[in-house]
Scaffold this active site. Structure first.
Site, PDB file in Angstrom:
ATOM      1  N   ARG A   1       0.887  -1.179   0.000  1.00 37.92           N
ATOM      2  CA  ARG A   1       0.000   0.000   0.000  1.00 37.92           C
ATOM      3  C   ARG A   1       0.913   1.214   0.000  1.00 37.92           C
ATOM      4  O   ARG A   1       1.710   1.407   0.918  1.00 37.92           O
ATOM      5  CB  ARG A   1      -0.917   0.016   1.215  1.00 37.92           C
ATOM      6  CG  ARG A   1      -1.624   1.355   1.377  1.00 37.92           C
ATOM      7  CD  ARG A   1      -2.728   1.345   2.402  1.00 37.92           C
ATOM      8  NE  ARG A   1      -3.897   0.659   1.906  1.00 37.92           N
ATOM      9  CZ  ARG A   1      -5.124   0.769   2.443  1.00 37.92           C
ATOM     10  NH1 ARG A   1      -5.323   1.531   3.489  1.00 37.92           N
ATOM     11  NH2 ARG A   1      -6.151   0.112   1.929  1.00 37.92           N
TER      12      ARG A   1
ATOM     13  N   HIS B   1      -7.507   0.820  -6.452  1.00 39.87           N
ATOM     14  CA  HIS B   1      -7.642  -0.039  -5.265  1.00 39.87           C
ATOM     15  C   HIS B   1      -8.308  -1.352  -5.709  1.00 39.87           C
ATOM     16  O   HIS B   1      -9.470  -1.621  -5.390  1.00 39.87           O
ATOM     17  CB  HIS B   1      -8.499   0.693  -4.218  1.00 39.87           C
ATOM     18  CG  HIS B   1      -8.441   0.113  -2.841  1.00 39.87           C
ATOM     19  ND1 HIS B   1      -7.691  -0.992  -2.507  1.00 39.87           N
ATOM     20  CD2 HIS B   1      -9.058   0.500  -1.686  1.00 39.87           C
ATOM     21  CE1 HIS B   1      -7.849  -1.257  -1.213  1.00 39.87           C
ATOM     22  NE2 HIS B   1      -8.669  -0.377  -0.698  1.00 39.87           N
TER      23      HIS B   1
ATOM     24  N   GLN C   1     -10.115  -3.879  -3.285  1.00 38.39           N
ATOM     25  CA  GLN C   1     -11.412  -3.387  -2.825  1.00 38.39           C
ATOM     26  C   GLN C   1     -12.491  -3.733  -3.848  1.00 38.39           C
ATOM     27  O   GLN C   1     -13.584  -4.182  -3.500  1.00 38.39           O
ATOM     28  CB  GLN C   1     -11.352  -1.868  -2.609  1.00 38.39           C
ATOM     29  CG  GLN C   1     -12.654  -1.279  -2.137  1.00 38.39           C
ATOM     30  CD  GLN C   1     -13.042  -1.778  -0.748  1.00 38.39           C
ATOM     31  OE1 GLN C   1     -12.251  -1.716   0.168  1.00 38.39           O
ATOM     32  NE2 GLN C   1     -14.258  -2.286  -0.597  1.00 38.39           N
TER      33      GLN C   1
ATOM     34  N   ASP D   1     -17.347   7.225  -1.504  1.00 33.53           N
ATOM     35  CA  ASP D   1     -16.123   7.072  -0.705  1.00 33.53           C
ATOM     36  C   ASP D   1     -15.850   8.433  -0.075  1.00 33.53           C
ATOM     37  O   ASP D   1     -16.504   9.438  -0.403  1.00 33.53           O
ATOM     38  CB  ASP D   1     -14.967   6.616  -1.619  1.00 33.53           C
ATOM     39  CG  ASP D   1     -13.676   6.307  -0.853  1.00 33.53           C
ATOM     40  OD1 ASP D   1     -13.725   6.158   0.390  1.00 33.53           O
ATOM     41  OD2 ASP D   1     -12.614   6.230  -1.498  1.00 33.53           O
TER      42      ASP D   1
ATOM     43  N   CYS E   1     -16.381   1.675   0.668  1.00 33.11           N
ATOM     44  CA  CYS E   1     -15.233   0.825   1.014  1.00 33.11           C
ATOM     45  C   CYS E   1     -14.818   0.970   2.471  1.00 33.11           C
ATOM     46  O   CYS E   1     -14.130   0.115   3.004  1.00 33.11           O
ATOM     47  CB  CYS E   1     -14.066   1.135   0.089  1.00 33.11           C
ATOM     48  SG  CYS E   1     -13.426   2.818   0.259  1.00 33.11           S
TER      49      CYS E   1
ATOM     50  N   ARG F   1     -13.680  -8.554   2.316  1.00 37.24           N
ATOM     51  CA  ARG F   1     -12.247  -8.381   2.014  1.00 37.24           C
ATOM     52  C   ARG F   1     -11.504  -9.678   2.315  1.00 37.24           C
ATOM     53  O   ARG F   1     -10.630 -10.109   1.563  1.00 37.24           O
ATOM     54  CB  ARG F   1     -11.642  -7.233   2.847  1.00 37.24           C
ATOM     55  CG  ARG F   1     -12.161  -5.835   2.522  1.00 37.24           C
ATOM     56  CD  ARG F   1     -11.777  -5.375   1.131  1.00 37.24           C
ATOM     57  NE  ARG F   1     -10.346  -5.306   0.916  1.00 37.24           N
ATOM     58  CZ  ARG F   1      -9.588  -4.242   1.181  1.00 37.24           C
ATOM     59  NH1 ARG F   1     -10.124  -3.145   1.644  1.00 37.24           N
ATOM     60  NH2 ARG F   1      -8.284  -4.266   0.927  1.00 37.24           N
TER      61      ARG F   1
HETATM   62  N1   CP Z   1     -11.236  -0.107   2.455  1.00 36.25           N
HETATM   63  C1   CP Z   1      -9.975  -0.145   2.903  1.00 36.25           C
HETATM   64  O1   CP Z   1      -9.034  -0.347   2.138  1.00 36.25           O
HETATM   65  O2   CP Z   1      -9.822   0.023   4.244  1.00 36.25           O
HETATM   66  P1   CP Z   1      -8.465   0.234   5.054  1.00 36.25           P
HETATM   67  O3   CP Z   1      -7.911   1.576   4.649  1.00 36.25           O
HETATM   68  O4   CP Z   1      -8.856   0.182   6.486  1.00 36.25           O
HETATM   69  O5   CP Z   1      -7.506  -0.865   4.681  1.00 36.25           O
HETATM   70  N1  NVA Z   2      -9.981   6.750  -1.319  1.00 35.96           N
HETATM   71  C1  NVA Z   2      -9.551   6.343   0.000  1.00 35.96           C
HETATM   72  C2  NVA Z   2      -9.753   4.876   0.183  1.00 35.96           C
HETATM   73  C3  NVA Z   2      -9.405   4.366   1.551  1.00 35.96           C
HETATM   74  C4  NVA Z   2      -9.591   2.878   1.667  1.00 35.96           C
HETATM   75  C5  NVA Z   2      -8.101   6.723   0.198  1.00 35.96           C
HETATM   76  O1  NVA Z   2      -7.306   6.542  -0.741  1.00 35.96           O
HETATM   77  O2  NVA Z   2      -7.755   7.225   1.260  1.00 35.96           O
END
Ligand code: CP
Ligand code: NVA
Length: 303
Positions: A105, A132, A135, A222, A262, A290
């Site tokens: 990540r 993502h 997700q 989101d 998400c 997930r």
């Molecule tokens: N939806 C998602 O990716 O959640 P986290 O940021 O908690 O991993």
């Molecule tokens: N769009 C958000 C998703 C978090 C899971 C971010 O990138 O912070």
């Protein structure tokens, strides 16, 4: 033994074919139903690099590995040499000798591509600023549980054209459903994936959220402020306020429409509490999925 020539990454949704996605979802449903309790990843380790925060991605990947018989190791910038400037290239090469898969990540998608290029083990995207895909794999699993077929469904994305929106666009064309996108001016999704999904009529851009959600099967949104955009908080709040998912907006969707997000969510901002905590919300089912979607993905990539 994975080699550079045979390793299979999952950096964007189209690293799997539509057929492979359907197979992965079917496997995930069987695992969730308790039909498969094998441990095909005994002796395998997933190294998880988190350069951004996470609750769901971290815990679901770690438990997924444990349930499949393997292990997971967590590495963050603040307590690794990456945080002191060690190159991503060296990090990827070194970790390839310890583990069997790398989940990353990070910020720019280019950083993820550096990991993928230099790692000798499969690399999984746990979120970048661009996409993502894990997700969306989960969201597709959730849709199949609710509707059966993905084909022919209509989904409305309301809010920021961010990383999650970009993956929904990819999914729409690949899995043959329609995505209506309602974003304020200046916050549209990635141009390339928007053009690609529009080319076949799978994506449609409608500025008015009320028009976009008319009769749809799924309303999804989101956060208005993704990780790294915190300084833009005030300006984003102002731009996105007309795009809040309210009960009035949900009432325009089809009678059996569901609400997806998400998570993490911000009640009173991108969604009202009565929607996300109401009877049409499937966000907890979605979050739980997930685990199941990623177990199936890990078996495909690492077993
Ligand atoms: N939806 C998602 O990716 O959640 P986290 O940021 O908690 O991993
Ligand atoms: N769009 C958000 C998703 C978090 C899971 C971010 O990138 O912070």
């Amino acid at each position: 033994m994975t080699t550079l020539a045979t390793k299979r990454d999952f950096l964007t949704l189209d690293d799997l074919t539509p057929e492979e996605i359907l197979e992965t979802l079917a496997l995930a449903r069987r695992m969730k139903a308790g039909e498969l309790r094998d441990t095909p990843l005994v002796g395998k380790t997933l190294i998880m690099i988190f350069r951004k925060h996470s609750t769901r991605t971290r815990v679901s990947f770690e438990i997924a590995m444990n349930q499949l018989g393997g292990d997971a190791v967590f590495l963050a910038d603040r307590d690794s040499q990456m945080g002191r400037g060690e190159s991503l290239e060296d990090t990827a090469r070194v970790l390839s000798g310890y583990g069997d898969g790398l989940m990353v990540r990070t910020w720019g998608h280019g950083e993820l591509q550096i990991f993928a290029e230099h790692a000798e083990i499969p690399v999984i995207n746990g979120l970048t600023d661009l996409v993502h895909p894990c997700q969306i794999l989960t969201d597709l699993l959730t849709m199949t549980e609710i509707f059966g077929e993905l084909q022919g469904r209509t989904v409305a994305w309301v809010g920021d054209g961010n990383n999650v929106a970009n993956s929904w666009l990819r999914a729409a064309r690949m899995m043959d459903f329609r995505l209506r996108v309602a974003c304020p001016e200046g916050y549209a999704p990635d141009e390339a994936v928007s053009a690609w999904a529009s080319e076949t009529g799978h994506a449609e851009f409608i500025a008015d959220p009320a028009e976009a959600v008319e009769g749809v099967d799924v309303v999804v949104t989101d956060t208005w402020v993704s990780m790294g955009q915190e300084v833009e908080h005030a300006i984003r709040e102002a731009a996105f306020t007309p795009y809040r998912v309210t009960s009035e907006l949900m009432a325009r969707a089809s009678d059996d429409a569901v609400f997806m997000h998400c998570l993490p969510a911000h009640r009173g901002h991108e969604v009202d509490a009565e929607v996300i905590d109401g009877p049409r919300s499937v966000v907890i089912q979605e979050a739980h999925n997930r685990l199941h979607a990623q177990k199936a993905l890990l078996v495909r990539l690492l077993a």
